[in-house]
Motif scaffolding. Structure first.
Motif, mmCIF file in Angstrom:
data_model
loop_
_atom_site.group_PDB
_atom_site.id
_atom_site.type_symbol
_atom_site.label_atom_id
_atom_site.label_comp_id
_atom_site.label_asym_id
_atom_site.label_seq_id
_atom_site.Cartn_x
_atom_site.Cartn_y
_atom_site.Cartn_z
ATOM 1 N N ARG A 70 0.818 -1.208 0.000
ATOM 2 C CA ARG A 70 0.000 0.000 0.000
ATOM 3 C C ARG A 70 0.856 1.264 0.000
ATOM 4 N NH1 ARG A 70 -2.394 -4.240 1.284
ATOM 5 N NH2 ARG A 70 -4.645 -4.535 1.026
ATOM 6 N N CYS A 71 1.974 1.212 0.685
ATOM 7 C CA CYS A 71 2.899 2.347 0.642
ATOM 8 C C CYS A 71 3.461 2.522 -0.766
ATOM 9 C CB CYS A 71 4.042 2.140 1.636
ATOM 10 S SG CYS A 71 3.571 2.309 3.370
ATOM 11 N N ARG A 72 3.824 1.420 -1.395
ATOM 12 C CA ARG A 72 4.378 1.505 -2.744
ATOM 13 C C ARG A 72 3.371 2.141 -3.703
ATOM 14 N NH1 ARG A 72 6.584 -3.363 -6.630
ATOM 15 N NH2 ARG A 72 4.467 -4.138 -6.319
ATOM 16 N N GLU A 82 -0.342 13.538 -4.548
ATOM 17 C CA GLU A 82 -0.088 14.299 -3.327
ATOM 18 C C GLU A 82 1.143 13.792 -2.581
ATOM 19 O OE1 GLU A 82 -2.858 11.005 -1.875
ATOM 20 O OE2 GLU A 82 -2.482 12.176 -3.694
ATOM 21 N N ALA A 83 1.513 12.520 -2.797
ATOM 22 C CA ALA A 83 2.676 11.974 -2.100
ATOM 23 C C ALA A 83 3.981 12.486 -2.693
ATOM 24 C CB ALA A 83 2.661 10.453 -2.159
ATOM 25 N N GLN A 84 3.945 12.951 -3.962
ATOM 26 C CA GLN A 84 5.161 13.454 -4.580
ATOM 27 C C GLN A 84 5.705 14.664 -3.825
ATOM 28 O OE1 GLN A 84 6.651 11.955 -7.127
ATOM 29 N NE2 GLN A 84 5.056 10.414 -7.410
ATOM 30 N N SER A 85 4.811 15.416 -3.205
ATOM 31 C CA SER A 85 5.259 16.589 -2.438
ATOM 32 C C SER A 85 5.022 16.428 -0.938
ATOM 33 C CB SER A 85 4.521 17.839 -2.929
ATOM 34 O OG SER A 85 3.115 17.668 -2.809
ATOM 35 N N TYR A 123 11.873 -4.418 -2.296
ATOM 36 C CA TYR A 123 11.785 -3.971 -3.689
ATOM 37 C C TYR A 123 13.122 -3.587 -4.323
ATOM 38 C CZ TYR A 123 6.944 -3.681 -2.165
ATOM 39 O OH TYR A 123 5.711 -3.975 -1.643
ATOM 40 N N GLY A 124 14.202 -3.639 -3.545
ATOM 41 C CA GLY A 124 15.507 -3.371 -4.119
ATOM 42 C C GLY A 124 15.835 -1.912 -4.336
ATOM 43 N N MET A 125 15.047 -1.018 -3.790
ATOM 44 C CA MET A 125 15.321 0.414 -3.888
ATOM 45 C C MET A 125 14.671 1.134 -2.717
ATOM 46 S SD MET A 125 12.710 1.676 -6.933
ATOM 47 C CE MET A 125 13.407 0.556 -8.151
ATOM 48 N N THR A 126 15.088 2.366 -2.442
ATOM 49 C CA THR A 126 14.495 3.122 -1.346
ATOM 50 C C THR A 126 13.140 3.673 -1.779
ATOM 51 O OG1 THR A 126 15.449 5.238 -2.017
ATOM 52 C CG2 THR A 126 16.808 3.819 -0.607
ATOM 53 N N PRO A 127 12.296 4.075 -0.828
ATOM 54 C CA PRO A 127 11.014 4.681 -1.194
ATOM 55 C C PRO A 127 11.180 5.919 -2.087
ATOM 56 C CG PRO A 127 11.008 4.084 1.117
ATOM 57 C CD PRO A 127 12.411 3.882 0.634
ATOM 58 N N ARG A 128 12.195 6.733 -1.785
ATOM 59 C CA ARG A 128 12.410 7.932 -2.596
ATOM 60 C C ARG A 128 12.831 7.569 -4.011
ATOM 61 N NH1 ARG A 128 10.375 12.420 -3.959
ATOM 62 N NH2 ARG A 128 11.873 14.056 -4.524
ATOM 63 N N LEU A 159 10.992 8.637 -7.503
ATOM 64 C CA LEU A 159 11.681 9.300 -8.612
ATOM 65 C C LEU A 159 11.568 8.498 -9.894
ATOM 66 C CD1 LEU A 159 14.880 10.550 -6.738
ATOM 67 C CD2 LEU A 159 12.934 11.920 -7.513
ATOM 68 N N ASP A 160 11.653 7.171 -9.784
ATOM 69 C CA ASP A 160 11.481 6.337 -10.975
ATOM 70 C C ASP A 160 10.090 6.505 -11.559
ATOM 71 O OD1 ASP A 160 13.997 5.383 -10.939
ATOM 72 O OD2 ASP A 160 13.507 3.326 -10.379
ATOM 73 N N GLY A 161 9.086 6.549 -10.669
ATOM 74 C CA GLY A 161 7.721 6.721 -11.135
ATOM 75 C C GLY A 161 7.508 8.063 -11.790
ATOM 76 N N ALA A 162 8.129 9.101 -11.199
ATOM 77 C CA ALA A 162 7.990 10.441 -11.749
ATOM 78 C C ALA A 162 8.662 10.547 -13.117
ATOM 79 C CB ALA A 162 8.581 11.470 -10.802
ATOM 80 N N SER A 163 9.862 9.924 -13.266
ATOM 81 C CA SER A 163 10.583 10.009 -14.538
ATOM 82 C C SER A 163 9.864 9.251 -15.634
ATOM 83 C CB SER A 163 12.003 9.454 -14.373
ATOM 84 O OG SER A 163 11.964 8.062 -14.064
#
Length: 326
Positions: free
Chosen positions: A266-268, A275-278, A304-309, A313-317
């Motif tokens: 759910r966090c992912r 709204e979570a981007q900011s 998941y092999g990566m940090t939440p941030r 960033l991957d999702g945003a890009s």
């Protein structure tokens, strides 16, 4: 914080005395006899997780004895679960003599005499805890000391896997998490002993499946509660904690692990919402019951092999976001 002891820097003549002191301090007073002319270097790395004293032990051939004299002198009542990782050990207690091989684990009770003989270089991880912390009858405990719990037994494999993960992650638990993790570990061990003693009457598959659905629904509806725990879930469904763990055994995970996985999913998902981007990672973690941001970040990376941030960033890009509709 880990306590580390190594006899490697010492001369061979000084290792025996230092090792005897270290073993008795880490566990309970024990007699140690080395089975080689010059004792090999040994090391003990100890950590505390709730009531569990976790120790990674590596050394050369030796005989360890808990005698009537030592029992009468200190009167301590502790249990030790040992996961054998390298070399075999011959354990004797309560009239049994059993070889414990790599991949297997066993139990010993400090309130009665026991012997452990290791004829080759060895490595094991032990979990030392007060007898009263394991809620099983004495007759059941006496029936399983100095016996081998093997990895080809489903319930034993689950217990072994859970204890192994506790040892690996010991430094990452704060006091609260450590107490909960230790309690779950001992509940699983008690469930295993009940099973071996034939005290578990498994419910029908239909009843178990229906109960599991209700329990999972309860968990999902209460994921935001940081106090959600196996004991609270069991109480809400009028069952014992052991019965709750037995339900999840078919899932191949513990109750705590299933809760964590649901929260992480759910966090992912929420981290990609607009709204979570900011709004920040910590706010999303708190929304789903994670109290410590650092603990959440470690769990997320492990899953998941990566940090939440980095996930954000991957999702945003990629231009991915989840719009919120009202």
């Amino acid at each position: 914080m880990s306590d580390v002891l190594s006899t490697a820097p010492l001369a061979a003549s000084a290792r025996a005395e230092r090792w005897h002191e270290a073993v008795s301090r880490t566990f309970i007073p024990l007699d140690v006899t080395f089975l080689e002319r010059e004792p090999s270097p040994g090391s003990i790395v100890g950590r505390r997780v709730g009531v569990l004293q976790v120790a990674h032990v590596e050394a050369g051939p030796q005989l360890v004895t808990r005698s009537r004299r030592l029992i009468a002198r200190d009167g301590q009542e502790f249990l030790t679960l040992s996961l054998q990782l390298r070399g075999s050990s011959l354990k004797e207690q309560d009239g049994r003599e059993t070889v414990i091989r790599p991949g297997e684990f066993s139990l010993s009770d400090s309130s009665r005499r026991f012997r452990k003989r290791l004829d080759e270089k060895f490595r094991f991880t032990s979990f030392h805890f007060p007898r009263q912390a394991l809620r099983v009858p004495d007759e059941d405990l006496r029936a399983v000391t100095a016996t081998a719990f093997r990895p080809d037994e489903a319930s034993a494999a689950l217990v072994s896997t859970y204890f192994t993960r506790v040892a690996r992650a010991a430094d990452s638990f704060d006091d609260t998490a450590g107490r909960q993790v230790a309690a779950t570990a001992l509940d699983l061990l008690a469930l295993l002993i009940d099973e071996r003693r034939g005290r578990l009457a498994p419910p029908s598959s239909e009843t178990a499946a229906a109960t599991l659905v209700r329990v999972k629904d309860h968990i999902v509806r209460n994921l935001s509660d940081p106090e959600l725990s196996p004991s609270g879930i069991a109480a809400a469904h009028f069952m014992s904690v052991r019965s709750l763990h037995q339900l999840f055994r078919s899932e191949g995970v513990t109750v705590g692990c299933w809760i964590r996985l649901q929260r992480l999913e759910r966090c992912r998902r929420d981290l990609l919402r607009a709204e979570a981007q900011s709004g920040g990672v910590a706010a999303v973690a708190r929304r789903w019951g994670f109290v410590s941001p650092s603990h959440f970040s470690r769990c997320f990376r492990a899953a998941y092999g990566m940090t939440p941030r980095e996930w954000q960033l991957d999702g945003a890009s990629d231009g991915v976001s989840i719009a919120v509709t009202v």
